[in-house]
Design a protein around this motif. Structure first.
Motif, PDB file in Angstrom:
ATOM      1  N   SER A  27       0.477  -0.424   0.260  1.00 45.59           N
ATOM      2  CA  SER A  27      -0.537  -0.395  -0.124  1.00 45.59           C
ATOM      3  C   SER A  27       0.610   0.999  -0.123  1.00 45.59           C
ATOM      4  O   SER A  27       0.080   2.390   0.196  1.00 45.59           O
ATOM      5  N   ASP A  28       1.910   1.113  -0.443  1.00 43.20           N
ATOM      6  CA  ASP A  28       2.785   2.350  -0.324  1.00 43.20           C
ATOM      7  C   ASP A  28       3.591   2.448  -1.340  1.00 43.20           C
ATOM      8  O   ASP A  28       3.678   2.067  -2.538  1.00 43.20           O
ATOM      9  N   THR A  29       4.160   3.473  -1.889  1.00 40.62           N
ATOM     10  CA  THR A  29       5.171   4.418  -3.093  1.00 40.62           C
ATOM     11  C   THR A  29       6.588   4.449  -2.242  1.00 40.62           C
ATOM     12  O   THR A  29       6.622   5.559  -1.487  1.00 40.62           O
ATOM     13  N   GLN A  30       7.550   3.662  -2.923  1.00 39.51           N
ATOM     14  CA  GLN A  30       8.920   4.136  -2.291  1.00 39.51           C
ATOM     15  C   GLN A  30       9.619   4.321  -4.051  1.00 39.51           C
ATOM     16  O   GLN A  30       9.614   4.058  -5.029  1.00 39.51           O
ATOM     17  N   GLN A  31       9.778   5.899  -3.897  1.00 42.09           N
ATOM     18  CA  GLN A  31      10.864   6.381  -4.806  1.00 42.09           C
ATOM     19  C   GLN A  31      12.068   6.658  -4.127  1.00 42.09           C
ATOM     20  O   GLN A  31      12.464   7.014  -3.377  1.00 42.09           O
ATOM     21  N   THR A  32      13.079   6.079  -4.876  1.00 43.19           N
ATOM     22  CA  THR A  32      14.857   6.587  -5.005  1.00 43.19           C
ATOM     23  C   THR A  32      14.931   7.435  -5.670  1.00 43.19           C
ATOM     24  O   THR A  32      14.746   7.831  -7.239  1.00 43.19           O
ATOM     25  N   PHE A  33      16.167   8.126  -5.701  1.00 40.44           N
ATOM     26  CA  PHE A  33      16.586  10.110  -5.624  1.00 40.44           C
ATOM     27  C   PHE A  33      18.114   9.590  -5.700  1.00 40.44           C
ATOM     28  O   PHE A  33      18.318   9.049  -4.299  1.00 40.44           O
ATOM     29  N   THR A  34      18.577   9.828  -7.007  1.00 44.77           N
ATOM     30  CA  THR A  34      20.417   9.528  -7.000  1.00 44.77           C
ATOM     31  C   THR A  34      20.827  10.831  -7.413  1.00 44.77           C
ATOM     32  O   THR A  34      20.098  11.148  -8.835  1.00 44.77           O
ATOM     33  N   TYR A  35      21.669  11.717  -7.254  1.00 40.25           N
ATOM     34  CA  TYR A  35      21.525  13.134  -7.443  1.00 40.25           C
ATOM     35  C   TYR A  35      23.712  12.678  -7.976  1.00 40.25           C
ATOM     36  O   TYR A  35      24.392  12.124  -6.502  1.00 40.25           O
ATOM     37  N   GLN A  36      24.533  13.403  -9.031  1.00 37.90           N
ATOM     38  CA  GLN A  36      26.133  13.560  -9.173  1.00 37.90           C
ATOM     39  C   GLN A  36      26.018  14.452  -8.932  1.00 37.90           C
ATOM     40  O   GLN A  36      25.819  15.292  -9.621  1.00 37.90           O
ATOM     41  N   LEU A  37      27.384  14.648  -7.835  1.00 37.79           N
ATOM     42  CA  LEU A  37      27.640  15.803  -7.683  1.00 37.79           C
ATOM     43  C   LEU A  37      29.502  16.731  -8.067  1.00 37.79           C
ATOM     44  O   LEU A  37      30.139  15.725  -7.837  1.00 37.79           O
TER      45      LEU A  37
END
Length: 115
Positions: A27-37
């Motif tokens: 019943s959940d949504t899971q979002q993964t965010f990855t950023y490169q600096l």
């Protein structure tokens, strides 16, 4: 003594779409965010730099934010109350270094978040 940002040091932050995902888990949504600096020293001398980036923190019980420590470049300091990661490094003249930050946000499917 530098007051503010130094134009002789370039910093670029970009979202890595190959490592960013959205999944439905029960019943959940899971979002993964990855950023490169990417940081580049354009000067003719070595510098000591402090790089800070932030990740979201949640004050709601049904929204969980987790810093992905395996995908995130090892940091010098992590202020979990503010969601700020700090890297402190020395950069040689002309040197370029890359850093990565990754976090996961888990929330109910029926909730809309502006991430």
């Amino acid at each position: 003594l530098t007051l503010g940002t130094d134009t002789r040091v370039s910093v670029k932050r970009e979202k890595m779409t190959d490592f960013s995902t959205t999944r439905a888990i029960g019943s959940d949504t899971q979002q993964t965010f990855t950023y490169q600096l990417t940081v580049r020293n354009n000067q003719s001398k070595a510098i000591r730099m402090t790089l800070k980036d932030q990740y979201p923190i949640s004050t709601m019980k049904n929204v969980q934010v987790t810093l992905n420590t395996k995908e995130t470049t090892p940091w010098t300091a992590n202020n979990e109350e503010l969601g700020v990661i700090t890297w402190e490094e020395e950069l040689a003249p002309g040197e370029t270094k890359t850093y990565r930050i990754s976090y996961t946000v888990k929330y109910p499917k029926n909730m809309r978040l502006n991430l």
